[in-house]
Design a protein around this motif. Structure first.
Motif, PDB file in Angstrom:
ATOM      1  N   LEU A  67      36.630  47.142  37.096  1.00  0.00           N
ATOM      2  CA  LEU A  67      37.384  47.383  38.316  1.00  0.00           C
ATOM      3  C   LEU A  67      37.218  48.853  38.648  1.00  0.00           C
ATOM      4  O   LEU A  67      37.670  49.720  37.906  1.00  0.00           O
ATOM      5  CB  LEU A  67      38.862  47.035  38.122  1.00  0.00           C
ATOM      6  N   ARG A  68      36.508  49.119  39.732  1.00  0.00           N
ATOM      7  CA  ARG A  68      36.169  50.509  40.041  1.00  0.00           C
ATOM      8  C   ARG A  68      37.443  51.355  40.167  1.00  0.00           C
ATOM      9  O   ARG A  68      38.406  50.964  40.816  1.00  0.00           O
ATOM     10  CB  ARG A  68      35.380  50.568  41.337  1.00  0.00           C
ATOM     11  N   LEU A  84      38.081  47.957  44.623  1.00  0.00           N
ATOM     12  CA  LEU A  84      39.388  47.917  45.278  1.00  0.00           C
ATOM     13  C   LEU A  84      39.560  49.204  46.072  1.00  0.00           C
ATOM     14  O   LEU A  84      39.710  50.283  45.485  1.00  0.00           O
ATOM     15  CB  LEU A  84      40.512  47.791  44.247  1.00  0.00           C
ATOM     16  N   PRO A  85      39.526  49.153  47.386  1.00  0.00           N
ATOM     17  CA  PRO A  85      39.729  50.369  48.179  1.00  0.00           C
ATOM     18  C   PRO A  85      41.181  50.837  48.087  1.00  0.00           C
ATOM     19  O   PRO A  85      42.058  50.085  47.641  1.00  0.00           O
ATOM     20  CB  PRO A  85      39.369  49.912  49.600  1.00  0.00           C
ATOM     21  N   ALA A 103      44.742  49.220  46.339  1.00  0.00           N
ATOM     22  CA  ALA A 103      44.771  49.695  44.953  1.00  0.00           C
ATOM     23  C   ALA A 103      45.950  49.111  44.186  1.00  0.00           C
ATOM     24  O   ALA A 103      45.865  48.870  42.975  1.00  0.00           O
ATOM     25  CB  ALA A 103      44.833  51.223  44.929  1.00  0.00           C
ATOM     26  N   ALA A 104      47.063  48.874  44.868  1.00  0.00           N
ATOM     27  CA  ALA A 104      48.255  48.350  44.194  1.00  0.00           C
ATOM     28  C   ALA A 104      48.074  46.922  43.704  1.00  0.00           C
ATOM     29  O   ALA A 104      48.872  46.440  42.900  1.00  0.00           O
ATOM     30  CB  ALA A 104      49.466  48.434  45.129  1.00  0.00           C
ATOM     31  N   LEU A 105      47.016  46.251  44.170  1.00  0.00           N
ATOM     32  CA  LEU A 105      46.756  44.897  43.669  1.00  0.00           C
ATOM     33  C   LEU A 105      46.261  44.910  42.232  1.00  0.00           C
ATOM     34  O   LEU A 105      46.318  43.891  41.546  1.00  0.00           O
ATOM     35  CB  LEU A 105      45.718  44.198  44.564  1.00  0.00           C
ATOM     36  N   ASP A 106      45.742  46.061  41.800  1.00  0.00           N
ATOM     37  CA  ASP A 106      45.269  46.171  40.421  1.00  0.00           C
ATOM     38  C   ASP A 106      46.482  46.191  39.493  1.00  0.00           C
ATOM     39  O   ASP A 106      47.383  47.016  39.634  1.00  0.00           O
ATOM     40  CB  ASP A 106      44.471  47.461  40.260  1.00  0.00           C
ATOM     41  N   ARG A 116      44.788  39.509  34.195  1.00  0.00           N
ATOM     42  CA  ARG A 116      44.976  38.266  33.443  1.00  0.00           C
ATOM     43  C   ARG A 116      44.190  37.126  34.093  1.00  0.00           C
ATOM     44  O   ARG A 116      43.656  36.254  33.411  1.00  0.00           O
ATOM     45  CB  ARG A 116      46.462  37.926  33.371  1.00  0.00           C
ATOM     46  N   ARG A 117      44.113  37.151  35.424  1.00  0.00           N
ATOM     47  CA  ARG A 117      43.308  36.141  36.108  1.00  0.00           C
ATOM     48  C   ARG A 117      41.847  36.226  35.696  1.00  0.00           C
ATOM     49  O   ARG A 117      41.196  35.216  35.452  1.00  0.00           O
ATOM     50  CB  ARG A 117      43.428  36.306  37.627  1.00  0.00           C
TER      51      ARG A 117
END
Length: 473
Positions: free
Chosen positions: A461-462, A427-428, A432-435, A441-442
């Motif tokens: 998740l890096r 996640l660049p 990042a806020a998508l983490d 849970r998905r």
């Protein structure tokens, strides 16, 4: 296409049937005008070609439709039937047979090559006229005609492609008899033994028209069914193919195929359909193709090794993955499985069709909510491997849509990769806020699919702290 129009007199087109055909041609002329059709092609087959009054009918038909009607030779009929098979199946290999009212066309085809071909006077209506509707008299006629084609034994151990309404009616009876859940004729297959058992029913009963399932066959076709079954039985006994595959693609589709430029013929019919359907129903075709590349990385692991055909089907599933997005969230999975399993797909067999439907079903439904009804019945038709792959692909697509919201330009910046046996999702900073819990849970909700048997590599998740096992992806 002008096909068999029978008369009570052998070799003559019946007056009533001729008038119906002329009315149909006049109707199509109006339809073509409404649709602004510029190129109309009309063809006539064996019944017209061999009829005493065939030329008179052609002249009247040309006036009714307003264009030329081409009377096909037997050789051309066989070639077009084979090209219809080539249009509907990938790398078709075997013998194609097209049974009409007046004739049977058979042709050996191997992928893009058309080999031996012949036309025989074994159409159902012709046999009725020749035998006085006495099926026992037809056995010798059929056997002698087939014996003149020693090359049909080259079909041994290969596939016989059955074309024509009479044989499709037989297949429909079989579907009804076994309560087959997928009511799609294209690509429906039987083993040769199953097909012979079906045909032999007509030889063993005194009243074939009382057989179970025949009520679902058009009344006009029921009379020729025993003769169509006899021709198929005798053909299979001489040829000894491995299986019988039924096709709705025949002469008409072969004619279209013959008009296509070479680059169009070379295109994959399944991928073409899925791309067009995605353009019509999904949010972004570009995103669908990004999914193909994104999941390529996932399946680069030897533990998830796939064949070229499995890769092709996975790409098709990615293209179809968002076609149900406008549906109510509670019913998207159910609607997707019904729509895709019964779509007008070509270039795919029934197990492949079911894989596509299940993959998009699992894209919407979690493993805890497998649904019931059609999904359960379809799963019963495919192997555990196909079911497992559908779950994996559906889970991956579901996670990707969580990141991208179905829009292009996101998942190509959030790639998957393998590092020292570890699957890494990057996640660049811009994303990042998508983490968060929902994304995790998905991934976790997909964990019960049995991703990998044995071993415990991890998904990371890096830049994040928690680690999830890859077999919980």
């Amino acid at each position: 296409m002008v096909s068999a129009v029978r008369s009570r007199r052998p070799g003559v087109l019946g007056l009533e049937a001729v008038e119906r055909a002329l009315a149909a041609l006049a109707r199509f002329k109006v339809i073509a005008r409404i649709l602004s059709v510029k190129n109309i092609r009309v063809i006539a087959t064996a019944a017209v070609r061999d009829a005493q009054n065939g030329r008179d009918f052609i002249e009247r038909g040309e006036r009714a439709i307003g264009t030329r009607i081409d009377i096909l030779s037997g050789e051309t009929e066989a070639r077009l039937a084979a090209q219809g098979i080539m249009m509907g199946f990938i790398d078709a290999d075997g013998v194609a047979g097209d049974l009409g009212g007046g004739s049977l066309e058979v042709i050996d085809l191997a992928q893009d090559r058309l080999n031996d071909a012949a036309t025989l006077p074994l159409g159902g209506l012709r046999l009725i006229d020749t035998t006085g509707n006495k099926i026992e008299r037809a056995v010798e006629i059929v056997d002698n005609a087939l014996a003149s084609l020693p090359w049909i034994r080259n079909g041994a151990g290969r596939t016989f492609y059955a074309v024509g309404g009479t044989w499709r009616a037989l297949a429909k009876m079989q579907m009804d008899r076994v309560d087959y859940p997928l009511r799609v004729m294209q690509g429906y297959r039987l083993t040769t033994r199953e097909a012979l058992d079906l045909c032999e029913q007509f030889r063993k009963v005194k009243k074939p028209l009382d057989l179970p399932g025949i009520s679902g066959v058009a009344r006009a076709r029921r009379e020729v069914l025993p003769f169509g079954a006899l021709v198929l039985e005798r053909l299979l006994r001489q040829m000894e193919p491995r299986q019988v595959v039924f096709s709705v693609f025949g002469i008409r589709e072969g004619l279209i195929y013959s008009l296509l430029p070479p680059y169009e013929r070379a295109r994959d019919p399944l991928i073409c359909f899925c791309e067009d359907y995605a353009a019509l129903r999904s949010r972004s075709v570009e995103h669908a193709y990004e999914l193909c590349a994104w999941t390529d990385k996932l399946f680069s692991d030897p533990a998830l090794e796939e064949t070229a055909e499995e890769r092709r089907l996975r790409h098709a599933a990615c293209l179809l993955s968002d076609v149900g997005w406008r549906g109510h969230p509670d019913y998207r999975g159910e609607q997707a499985i019904n729509t895709i399993s019964h779509a007008g797909l070509a270039g795919v067999d029934h197990p492949g069709r079911i894989f596509l439907a299940l993959s998009v079903f699992y894209r919407h439904e979690t493993s805890e909510n497998d649904g019931a009804g059609l999904s359960d019945r379809l799963r019963s038709l495919v192997s555990k491997r196909v079911q497992r792959r559908a779950r994996i692909v559906g889970a991956a697509i579901r996670a990707a849509h969580m990141l991208s919201i179905g829009m292009a330009g996101v998942i190509d910046q959030t790639p998957l990769s393998y590092e020292n046996g570890v699957l890494v999702l990057t996640l660049p900073p811009a994303y990042a806020a998508l983490d968060g819990e929902r994304l995790r849970r998905r991934f976790r909700s997909s964990g019960r699919i049995g991703w990998q048997e044995g071993g415990s590599p991890i998904l990371r998740l890096r830049g994040s702290t928690p680690r999830l096992r890859r077999n919980e992806f």
